[in-house]
Design an enzyme around this catalytic site. Structure first.
Site, mmCIF file in Angstrom:
data_model
loop_
_atom_site.group_PDB
_atom_site.id
_atom_site.type_symbol
_atom_site.label_atom_id
_atom_site.label_comp_id
_atom_site.label_asym_id
_atom_site.label_seq_id
_atom_site.Cartn_x
_atom_site.Cartn_y
_atom_site.Cartn_z
ATOM 1 N N HIS A 1 -9.586 -0.874 18.397
ATOM 2 C CA HIS A 1 -9.269 0.411 17.770
ATOM 3 C C HIS A 1 -10.586 0.985 17.270
ATOM 4 C CE1 HIS A 1 -6.932 3.449 15.911
ATOM 5 N NE2 HIS A 1 -7.137 3.068 14.675
ATOM 6 N N ARG B 1 -2.073 9.503 20.856
ATOM 7 C CA ARG B 1 -3.095 10.563 20.778
ATOM 8 C C ARG B 1 -3.456 11.042 22.181
ATOM 9 N NH1 ARG B 1 -6.454 7.875 15.736
ATOM 10 N NH2 ARG B 1 -5.353 9.078 14.147
ATOM 11 N N GLY C 1 0.861 -1.184 0.000
ATOM 12 C CA GLY C 1 0.000 0.000 0.000
ATOM 13 C C GLY C 1 0.893 1.227 0.000
ATOM 14 N N GLY D 1 -0.053 4.324 -0.346
ATOM 15 C CA GLY D 1 -0.862 5.525 -0.127
ATOM 16 C C GLY D 1 -0.253 6.394 0.958
ATOM 17 N N ASN E 1 -7.701 -0.759 8.394
ATOM 18 C CA ASN E 1 -8.886 -0.805 9.272
ATOM 19 C C ASN E 1 -10.048 -1.548 8.624
ATOM 20 O OD1 ASN E 1 -8.393 0.563 11.776
ATOM 21 N ND2 ASN E 1 -7.951 2.369 10.531
ATOM 22 N N GLY F 1 1.294 4.221 3.901
ATOM 23 C CA GLY F 1 2.404 3.387 3.418
ATOM 24 C C GLY F 1 3.619 4.216 3.016
HETATM 25 N N1 APR Z 1 -2.495 -4.376 -3.090
HETATM 26 C C1 APR Z 1 -1.670 -3.309 -2.919
HETATM 27 N N2 APR Z 1 -2.107 -2.059 -2.690
HETATM 28 C C2 APR Z 1 -3.426 -1.868 -2.689
HETATM 29 C C3 APR Z 1 -4.360 -2.926 -2.856
HETATM 30 C C4 APR Z 1 -3.838 -4.219 -3.079
HETATM 31 N N3 APR Z 1 -4.636 -5.280 -3.256
HETATM 32 N N4 APR Z 1 -5.603 -2.394 -2.777
HETATM 33 C C5 APR Z 1 -5.471 -1.070 -2.533
HETATM 34 N N5 APR Z 1 -4.158 -0.744 -2.481
HETATM 35 C C6 APR Z 1 -3.542 0.557 -2.263
HETATM 36 C C7 APR Z 1 -4.238 1.705 -2.972
HETATM 37 O O1 APR Z 1 -3.921 1.729 -4.349
HETATM 38 C C8 APR Z 1 -3.690 2.907 -2.209
HETATM 39 O O2 APR Z 1 -2.526 3.426 -2.825
HETATM 40 O O3 APR Z 1 -3.613 0.928 -0.887
HETATM 41 C C9 APR Z 1 -3.335 2.335 -0.826
HETATM 42 C C10 APR Z 1 -4.121 2.955 0.318
HETATM 43 O O4 APR Z 1 -3.712 4.272 0.432
HETATM 44 P P1 APR Z 1 -4.679 5.471 0.860
HETATM 45 O O5 APR Z 1 -5.936 5.389 0.075
HETATM 46 O O6 APR Z 1 -3.872 6.712 0.822
HETATM 47 O O7 APR Z 1 -5.079 5.103 2.358
HETATM 48 P P2 APR Z 1 -4.217 5.394 3.683
HETATM 49 O O8 APR Z 1 -4.592 6.724 4.220
HETATM 50 O O9 APR Z 1 -2.801 5.095 3.426
HETATM 51 O O10 APR Z 1 -4.856 4.310 4.664
HETATM 52 C C11 APR Z 1 -4.631 2.927 4.434
HETATM 53 O O11 APR Z 1 -4.553 2.403 6.766
HETATM 54 O O12 APR Z 1 -4.950 3.644 8.690
HETATM 55 C C12 APR Z 1 -5.492 2.731 7.773
HETATM 56 O O13 APR Z 1 -7.862 3.253 7.777
HETATM 57 C C13 APR Z 1 -6.678 3.308 7.025
HETATM 58 O O14 APR Z 1 -7.410 1.225 6.110
HETATM 59 C C14 APR Z 1 -6.724 2.430 5.812
HETATM 60 C C15 APR Z 1 -5.243 2.119 5.560
#
Ligand code: APR
Length: 319
Positions: free
Chosen positions: A176, A152, A10, A12, A121, A15
């Protein structure tokens, strides 16, 4: 010095920030994996170009292939949808189960010796799912939430008392979400019990703000959820594992009789080291705290049942 290989799944907000911190702290060589073509590769390249200025020695690379999990000591799963305003972590349940389940299987296939640290989550449920789908021992599957919830609370207490939050210690256990359980006896300010500086009422208000801590940020951001402090929480746990510090930190772990609970994953104090969860630490709890932990466990168990139903209703697509 050769650094351990960590994979962050991930790329995002959480990550990428986690990868940045792992690199800055010199903790690991990191492979960043995302399903979106180019996203992990682009962010990895950007981070690699920060190295000459920041002076970190590890490499960061990006990939869309789960085969790049091979050789990972630690796999951090942040893949999934983040909350939008009005959404609870539970709303994410089915969608994120379809993402985390197959990833856990990929970890078992490509990095069976790895420790699996879940961040996606709803956290406690995703840890239960990852444990089941990976088949890894419970010592090597855990979730990051307690360090974040504790941080927090520490931040809010520090702000309220106008002291550096690093001088505030606190342990928040439980799930959580709404049923997180702050352990009053664990909270100290400059080494003194918090009850000597804050009234029960004042403390309860800060506990409630902590329970709402994620939602408060979602309301501001509107298009996503918190990521700086979550990433710091992940890296605190990763540091304890990779540096084998044996630190006791709150983390989501599978319970088999500890705290009188079993068949559930819940936030408890754990001792972390190179092998993962070295032991679940038995912490003295007040009767109300023990009850609150049991209530949180009951809620997570119900969630696990809903999760099985949700996943059965919508077959998991192949990764
Ligand atoms: N394999 C790899 N990456 C994936 C997959 C997958 N099968 N499915 C989704 N992703 C990637 C998305 O492409 C995206 O880049 O996961 C990333 C998630 O990033 P964000 O949308 O920015 O979410 P983020 O804020 O990083 O949160 C991720 O962490 O804290 C928790 O609640 C939050 O569940 C959420 C997770």
């Amino acid at each position: 010095m050769s650094l351990p290989h960590v994979t962050v799944v991930g790329a995002g907000q959480v990550g990428a920030t986690t990868t940045h911190l792992l690199a800055l702290q010199g903790l690991a060589n990191v492979t960043l994996v995302d399903i979106v073509e180019g996203l992990a590769e682009g962010k990895a390249l950007d981070l690699m170009q920060a190295a000459p200025m920041e002076g970190f020695a590890g490499w960061v690379r990006g990939s869309t292939a789960y085969a790049s999990l091979a050789g990972s000591r630690l796999v951090i799963v942040t893949a999934g949808l983040a909350r939008k305003p009005g959404m609870t972590r539970e709303d994410l349940l089915a969608a994120n189960a379809r993402i985390v389940g197959p990833i856990a299987e990929q970890v078992a296939a490509h990095a069976p010796q790895a420790i699996l640290l879940i961040v996606t989550n709803p956290l406690d449920l995703m840890v239960a799912l990852a444990l089941k789908r990976s088949g890894l021992p419970r010592t090597r599957v855990m979730g990051m939430a307690g360090v974040l919830d504790s941080a927090r609370l520490r931040a809010f207490i520090g702000e309220r008392l106008q002291v550096p939050s690093s001088t505030v210690q606190a342990m928040v256990l439980g799930s959580h979400g709404e049923l997180m359980v702050p352990i009053v006896s664990s909270i100290t300010v400059g080494g003194k019990p918090v009850t000597s500086v804050l009234s029960a009422q004042e403390l309860e208000a800060l506990f409630q703000r902590t329970r709402d801590g994620g939602a408060e940020i979602v309301r501001y951001l509107k298009t996503g959820s918190a990521f700086y402090a979550p990433a710091s929480g992940v890296v605190e746990m990763a540091g304890a594992i990779l540096r084998d510090t044996h630190a006791t930190l709150p983390a989501c772990a599978a319970l088999e009789g500890e705290y009188g609970l079993r068949d559930v994953c819940l936030g408890v104090p754990v001792q972390l080291g190179a092998k993962g969860i070295e032991r679940i630490v038995d912490m003295p709890l007040a009767p109300a705290e023990r009850q609150a932990l049991t209530a949180a466990a009951a809620q997570v168990r119900e969630g696990i049942a809903r999760l099985s139903a949700a996943v059965a209703a919508s077959p998991t697509p192949a990764p």
